[in-house]
Motif scaffolding. Structure first.
Motif, PDB file in Angstrom:
ATOM      1  N   ALA A  94       0.832  -1.206   0.000  1.00  0.00           N
ATOM      2  CA  ALA A  94       0.000   0.000   0.000  1.00  0.00           C
ATOM      3  C   ALA A  94       0.864   1.252   0.000  1.00  0.00           C
ATOM      4  O   ALA A  94       0.556   2.249  -0.682  1.00  0.00           O
ATOM      5  CB  ALA A  94      -0.935  -0.006   1.209  1.00  0.00           C
ATOM      6  N   ALA A  95       1.972   1.222   0.738  1.00  0.00           N
ATOM      7  CA  ALA A  95       2.880   2.374   0.759  1.00  0.00           C
ATOM      8  C   ALA A  95       3.513   2.580  -0.616  1.00  0.00           C
ATOM      9  O   ALA A  95       3.639   3.724  -1.086  1.00  0.00           O
ATOM     10  CB  ALA A  95       3.961   2.168   1.815  1.00  0.00           C
ATOM     11  N   ARG A  98       1.122   4.356  -2.945  1.00  0.00           N
ATOM     12  CA  ARG A  98       1.021   5.803  -2.724  1.00  0.00           C
ATOM     13  C   ARG A  98       2.268   6.534  -3.215  1.00  0.00           C
ATOM     14  O   ARG A  98       2.185   7.671  -3.680  1.00  0.00           O
ATOM     15  CB  ARG A  98       0.788   6.091  -1.241  1.00  0.00           C
ATOM     16  N   GLU A  99       3.430   5.865  -3.106  1.00  0.00           N
ATOM     17  CA  GLU A  99       4.688   6.523  -3.477  1.00  0.00           C
ATOM     18  C   GLU A  99       4.918   6.538  -4.987  1.00  0.00           C
ATOM     19  O   GLU A  99       5.692   7.361  -5.487  1.00  0.00           O
ATOM     20  CB  GLU A  99       5.872   5.788  -2.831  1.00  0.00           C
ATOM     21  N   SER A 100       4.266   5.629  -5.704  1.00  0.00           N
ATOM     22  CA  SER A 100       4.633   5.410  -7.110  1.00  0.00           C
ATOM     23  C   SER A 100       3.993   6.396  -8.072  1.00  0.00           C
ATOM     24  O   SER A 100       4.214   6.309  -9.275  1.00  0.00           O
ATOM     25  CB  SER A 100       4.257   3.978  -7.529  1.00  0.00           C
ATOM     26  N   VAL A 109      -7.007  -0.139  -0.978  1.00  0.00           N
ATOM     27  CA  VAL A 109      -7.818  -1.241  -0.461  1.00  0.00           C
ATOM     28  C   VAL A 109      -8.957  -0.675   0.364  1.00  0.00           C
ATOM     29  O   VAL A 109      -8.735   0.183   1.218  1.00  0.00           O
ATOM     30  CB  VAL A 109      -6.977  -2.200   0.419  1.00  0.00           C
ATOM     31  N   PHE A 110     -10.181  -1.130   0.098  1.00  0.00           N
ATOM     32  CA  PHE A 110     -11.298  -0.740   0.965  1.00  0.00           C
ATOM     33  C   PHE A 110     -12.354  -1.836   0.955  1.00  0.00           C
ATOM     34  O   PHE A 110     -12.486  -2.604   0.000  1.00  0.00           O
ATOM     35  CB  PHE A 110     -11.900   0.608   0.559  1.00  0.00           C
ATOM     36  N   HIS A 111     -13.098  -1.884   2.037  1.00  0.00           N
ATOM     37  CA  HIS A 111     -14.060  -2.944   2.284  1.00  0.00           C
ATOM     38  C   HIS A 111     -15.474  -2.379   2.143  1.00  0.00           C
ATOM     39  O   HIS A 111     -15.774  -1.305   2.679  1.00  0.00           O
ATOM     40  CB  HIS A 111     -13.839  -3.507   3.699  1.00  0.00           C
ATOM     41  N   PHE A 122      -6.276  -0.752  -9.010  1.00  0.00           N
ATOM     42  CA  PHE A 122      -5.104  -1.006  -9.855  1.00  0.00           C
ATOM     43  C   PHE A 122      -4.084   0.128  -9.660  1.00  0.00           C
ATOM     44  O   PHE A 122      -4.465   1.299  -9.595  1.00  0.00           O
ATOM     45  CB  PHE A 122      -5.548  -1.058 -11.317  1.00  0.00           C
ATOM     46  N   PRO A 123      -2.777  -0.199  -9.480  1.00  0.00           N
ATOM     47  CA  PRO A 123      -2.101  -1.483  -9.696  1.00  0.00           C
ATOM     48  C   PRO A 123      -1.833  -2.291  -8.427  1.00  0.00           C
ATOM     49  O   PRO A 123      -0.947  -3.138  -8.432  1.00  0.00           O
ATOM     50  CB  PRO A 123      -0.787  -1.048 -10.338  1.00  0.00           C
ATOM     51  N   TYR A 124      -2.573  -2.028  -7.353  1.00  0.00           N
ATOM     52  CA  TYR A 124      -2.413  -2.835  -6.143  1.00  0.00           C
ATOM     53  C   TYR A 124      -3.021  -4.212  -6.387  1.00  0.00           C
ATOM     54  O   TYR A 124      -4.194  -4.332  -6.737  1.00  0.00           O
ATOM     55  CB  TYR A 124      -3.111  -2.145  -4.966  1.00  0.00           C
ATOM     56  N   ASP A 125      -2.211  -5.268  -6.213  1.00  0.00           N
ATOM     57  CA  ASP A 125      -2.680  -6.636  -6.399  1.00  0.00           C
ATOM     58  C   ASP A 125      -1.824  -7.534  -5.511  1.00  0.00           C
ATOM     59  O   ASP A 125      -0.632  -7.731  -5.789  1.00  0.00           O
ATOM     60  CB  ASP A 125      -2.556  -7.056  -7.866  1.00  0.00           C
ATOM     61  N   PRO A 126      -2.399  -8.075  -4.429  1.00  0.00           N
ATOM     62  CA  PRO A 126      -1.594  -8.907  -3.516  1.00  0.00           C
ATOM     63  C   PRO A 126      -0.948 -10.110  -4.198  1.00  0.00           C
ATOM     64  O   PRO A 126       0.117 -10.570  -3.761  1.00  0.00           O
ATOM     65  CB  PRO A 126      -2.616  -9.345  -2.457  1.00  0.00           C
ATOM     66  N   ALA A 127      -1.574 -10.648  -5.261  1.00  0.00           N
ATOM     67  CA  ALA A 127      -0.995 -11.808  -5.961  1.00  0.00           C
ATOM     68  C   ALA A 127       0.026 -11.403  -7.009  1.00  0.00           C
ATOM     69  O   ALA A 127       0.776 -12.252  -7.503  1.00  0.00           O
ATOM     70  CB  ALA A 127      -2.109 -12.633  -6.601  1.00  0.00           C
ATOM     71  N   LEU A 128       0.063 -10.121  -7.377  1.00  0.00           N
ATOM     72  CA  LEU A 128       1.049  -9.582  -8.317  1.00  0.00           C
ATOM     73  C   LEU A 128       1.741  -8.390  -7.651  1.00  0.00           C
ATOM     74  O   LEU A 128       1.583  -7.248  -8.088  1.00  0.00           O
ATOM     75  CB  LEU A 128       0.373  -9.125  -9.614  1.00  0.00           C
TER      76      LEU A 128
END
Length: 789
Positions: A94-95, A98-100, A109-111, A122-128
């Motif tokens: 997650a950090a 935000r930095e990229s 990420v939100f529920h 995107f592009p946050y993906d725990p499997a990638l």
């Protein structure tokens, strides 16, 4: 329309309603309360495994209420099983998000508890996890700067845009790289495609792409591979221009293009490529099993029919599929480009050795789905289908019935595509494709002759006896190819990013070719270099040999006086290539010829004790080296090589009889042994002994190893008297704990010396042959050659 329900995922109806989800996001996201509007939400892809897993990929069109350009944000909704809580976010990832760069959604990420969803921007993906880095222009500029240093280019500006994405699995990115020459400063603009895969290393993807491109020159037009970036796990290739073949459906040019494509695919299938093979039917069977299960869940009224088709298809594929060559793995019209009348294949990341008709069936099926989109019928592109199949069969001599079998399998797996892409009318399309699958399966000869599979013809042109067709030596000396295959192993062993591999072919034996690999790369911002030895096995895979060596080395690490064995860095099954890191130190051969008696005696003592420690190591290896078999081979060789010399033949008989008697009395003695020990393979590393170039370890009589080394010491030493003293010193050190075994070990020494004598005579060195034969005679109580007159 029936709303899909799955009790395992209570949020599924909401997830498949993009308008409702957009409204829910507008109410929930803090960015929307601060002026960000969601103009439209649409579904791009649904990954659904009934009762197991479901995720939905959306494209959100976003715009600030105060004005400005709209932006598209991809969002993945992972459905939570009933009663489950969302997994905690990856704080480091997650950090990095935000930095990229600046993002429209601050939190990746939100529920959404009311909808039982957890969302990833995107592009946050725990499997990638490397996807965030691959989308960061600043990091790419740094990585490319290192990778392109050798070609004299310095990246200045990089633009990154997403091309395609399957959450948790893979992504494709469009890169525009503006660089300049380090020497002249001249600019260069390159348009690239970067790809990530959750299951494969970028270096491995590049290696396969490089192999295909190198072999395909002048036969099939492909996108040239450019390289790979290990950190973000990004493989790179040139981006080709052209219209997708799927966009030309209905045009008058289509027939000519599909015939050209059929010739290119046939040429691709005929190539001899060093690739891992997959059981011929496995890939297709898995796809049939997975998608038929989804289809049966989506269309419950058709469930019995779908599952019956599944069972027939799987039975036929299991009995009729075979390994015939390399295949594209995802051949459909969208992966074919047309530019200036030339057809180009793209997206070859799934290439593997298998049944090449999987490609044919996939393409024939895809033309039906293209026809459905163009004119709403299955047969709108029937002429193109038949033109492709007719041209391909003419090129390859393949069996049409097997092609129809794979066509039927592809039709069943594609019946759920409309749902996956959430196309209007997908239910009717699924039923029509299922009916077509049943029709084509009849053309495939499925179930004929009382259900027996239709026999395939004999070997057709280009089918893969592929281990014999591939020139493994040519590939093993290709630094681009081998360097990419080595990258994952080198990264694990040394924590480096590899950027260059240079190769030298060093020689060959009856067992393998020997190569040297000089590797350079980066470790912690510093340049790194290493030299590794490669052994390309001739008549076996080499995998078990590599595993035995690694197991023995691990056992010896706990023994302080045991010899140091080479470190096994990698085993490359595509080439049957074993790659080792040797130890450095002073060669024993150099000490033998230096004239320093004290240093020589010290070294020989260390070698004798180290070999005894090796032989006493408590380990069981899965290969046996029999003493009797060794002596039988020696008897046959000596009998033919010394047949013309009565004296030599008499000594040989005495030596072999004595050795066979000892083996009969003591044949059960066993321990781990090495093949081909010699002073050339021994190094002194401080107070330790290192053995170089060990490619195999077996169980056997330890005295075979020790005696073989004695024979090599005697052969290498220029003075016969000094050689005998060296041998005696070694024997005393080796038998420190077994002083009563001198007579037994000398019987093995005599046999080893006899073998050396025969080899020297075969090489034309009669003087050395007589010296070794005399040494053998002494060990069995015959004083000299003269005694045998």
């Amino acid at each position: 329309m029936r709303r899909l329900q799955d009790p395992a995922f209570p949020g599924l109806p909401v997830a498949l309603d993009p308008d409702g989800l957009g409204a829910l996001l507008s109410e929930t996201l803090p960015e929307c309360r601060e002026g960000l509007g969601i103009e439209r939400a649409s579904i791009l892809n649904v990954q659904y495994h009934p009762q197991q897993r479901c995720s939905v990929l959306y494209a959100l069109k976003l715009r600030r209420r105060e004005g400005g350009r709209s932006r598209v944000q991809w969002l993945t909704a992972e459905l939570l099983p009933a009663g489950d809580s969302p997994p905690p976010p990856d704080r480091r990832l997650a950090a990095r998000y935000r930095e990229s760069g600046e993002r429209p959604l601050r939190s990746p990420v939100f529920h959404l508890p009311a909808a039982h969803l957890v969302c990833y921007a995107f592009p946050y993906d725990p499997a990638l996890p490397s996807l965030v880095d691959a989308c960061d222009p600043r990091l790419l500029r740094e990585k490319l700067g290192r990778a392109w240093r050798a070609r004299g280019a310095r990246p200045r500006d990089i633009d990154v845009a997403p091309l395609g994405y399957t959450p948790g699995a893979r992504a494709a990115l469009a890169l525009e790289v503006l660089s300049e020459s380090r020497e002249s400063g001249l600019p260069e603009l390159r348009r690239l495609v970067g790809k990530l895969d959750a299951q494969r290393r970028a270096a491995t993807v590049f290696a396969r792409g490089w192999a295909v491109w190198r072999e395909a020159r002048r036969r099939v037009h492909l996108a040239p591979p450019v390289g790979y970036l290990p950190g973000p796990n990004l493989s790179l290739q040139e981006r080709l221009d052209g219209a997708r073949l799927s966009d030309l459906a209905g045009s008058g040019e289509l027939i000519g293009h599909v015939r050209q494509l059929a010739r290119g695919v046939a040429a691709l299938h005929d190539m001899a490529l060093p690739m891992p093979s997959r059981r011929a039917s496995l890939q297709c069977v898995r796809a049939v099993h997975r998608w038929s299960g989804v289809l049966a869940e989506l269309r419950p009224r058709e469930r019995h029919k779908v599952l019956a088709l599944r069972d027939r298809l799987i039975g036929e594929l299991e009995s009729r599929a075979r390994i015939t060559g390399p295949l594209h793995g995802d051949l459909h019209p969208s992966n074919v480009l047309v530019c200036n009348g030339r057809v180009s294949l793209i997206d070859l990341d799934n290439m593997v050795l298998g049944d090449r008709l999987l490609d044919v069936g996939r393409f024939l099926s895809a033309l039906r789905t293209s026809s459905l989109r163009v004119d709403g019928t299955l047969d709108g592109l029937a002429e193109a289908r038949e033109a492709f199949l007719e041209q391909y069969l003419r090129q390859t001599g393949e069996d049409e019935r097997r092609a129809r079998l794979f066509e039927a399998a592809a039709l069943l797996t594609s019946a759920a595509t409309g749902f996956r892409l959430q196309r209007a009318g997908w239910e009717e399309t699924a039923d029509r494709l299922t009916d077509e699958c049943e029709r084509i399966l009849g053309l495939a000869g499925a179930g004929s002759s009382g259900g027996a599979a239709v026999a395939s013809p004999g070997r057709v042109r280009g089918s893969a006896d592929d281990a014999g067709r591939v020139d493994r030596v040519a590939w093993a000396v290709d630094g681009q190819y081998v360097g990419a295959l080595l990258e994952p192993s080198v990264r694990r062993a040394y924590d480096v990013e590899l950027d260059e591999c240079r190769v030298q072919l060093r020689g060959e034996t009856h067992r393998h070719h020997r190569l040297r690999y000089v590797l350079t790369g980066w470790r912690g911002g510093e340049r790194w270099k290493a030299t590794l030895e490669g052994f390309l096995w001739r008549d076996r895979s080499g995998r078990r040999e590599s595993e035995r060596l690694a197991a023995l080395r691990e056992s010896l690490d706990a023994e302080g006086g045991a010899p140091l064995l080479p470190r096994s860095v990698a085993f490359l099954p595509e080439l049957r290539l074993q790659v080792l890191e040797n130890h450095t130190g002073r060669p024993l051969l150099e000490i033998l010829g230096a004239g320093d008696t004290r240093r020589l005696e010290e070294a020989i003592d260390l070698v004798g004790r180290a070999l005894a420690s090796l032989h006493a190591t408590p380990i069981e290896l899965d290969k046996e080296r029999g003493s009797a078999v060794e002596l039988d081979g020696l008897r046959a060789a000596a009998g033919s090589g010394l047949a013309e010399d009565a004296r030599a033949r008499a000594i040989a008989e005495a030596v072999l009889e004595n050795a066979e008697r000892v083996v009969a009395d003591d044949g059960g003695r066993r321990g781990p042994v090495l093949r081909g020990l010699s002073p050339r393979k021994l190094r002194m590393v401080g107070r330790r002994v290192a053995v170089l170039d060990v490619t195999d370890a077996t169980m056997g009589h330890p005295f075979l190893d020790a005696a073989g080394l004695v024979a090599e010491l005697v052969t290498a030493h220029p003075d016969a008297g000094d050689a005998d003293r060296v041998a005696e010193r070694f024997r005393a050190a080796y038998l420190t704990d077994e002083p009563d075994q001198h007579e037994r070990i000398q019987a093995f020494e005599a046999a080893a010396l006899l073998g050396g004598s025969w080899r020297a005579r075969a090489a034309g060195n009669r003087h050395l042959s007589d010296r070794l034969l005399d040494a053998a005679a002494v060990r069995v109580g015959v004083t000299s050659l003269e005694a045998c007159r």
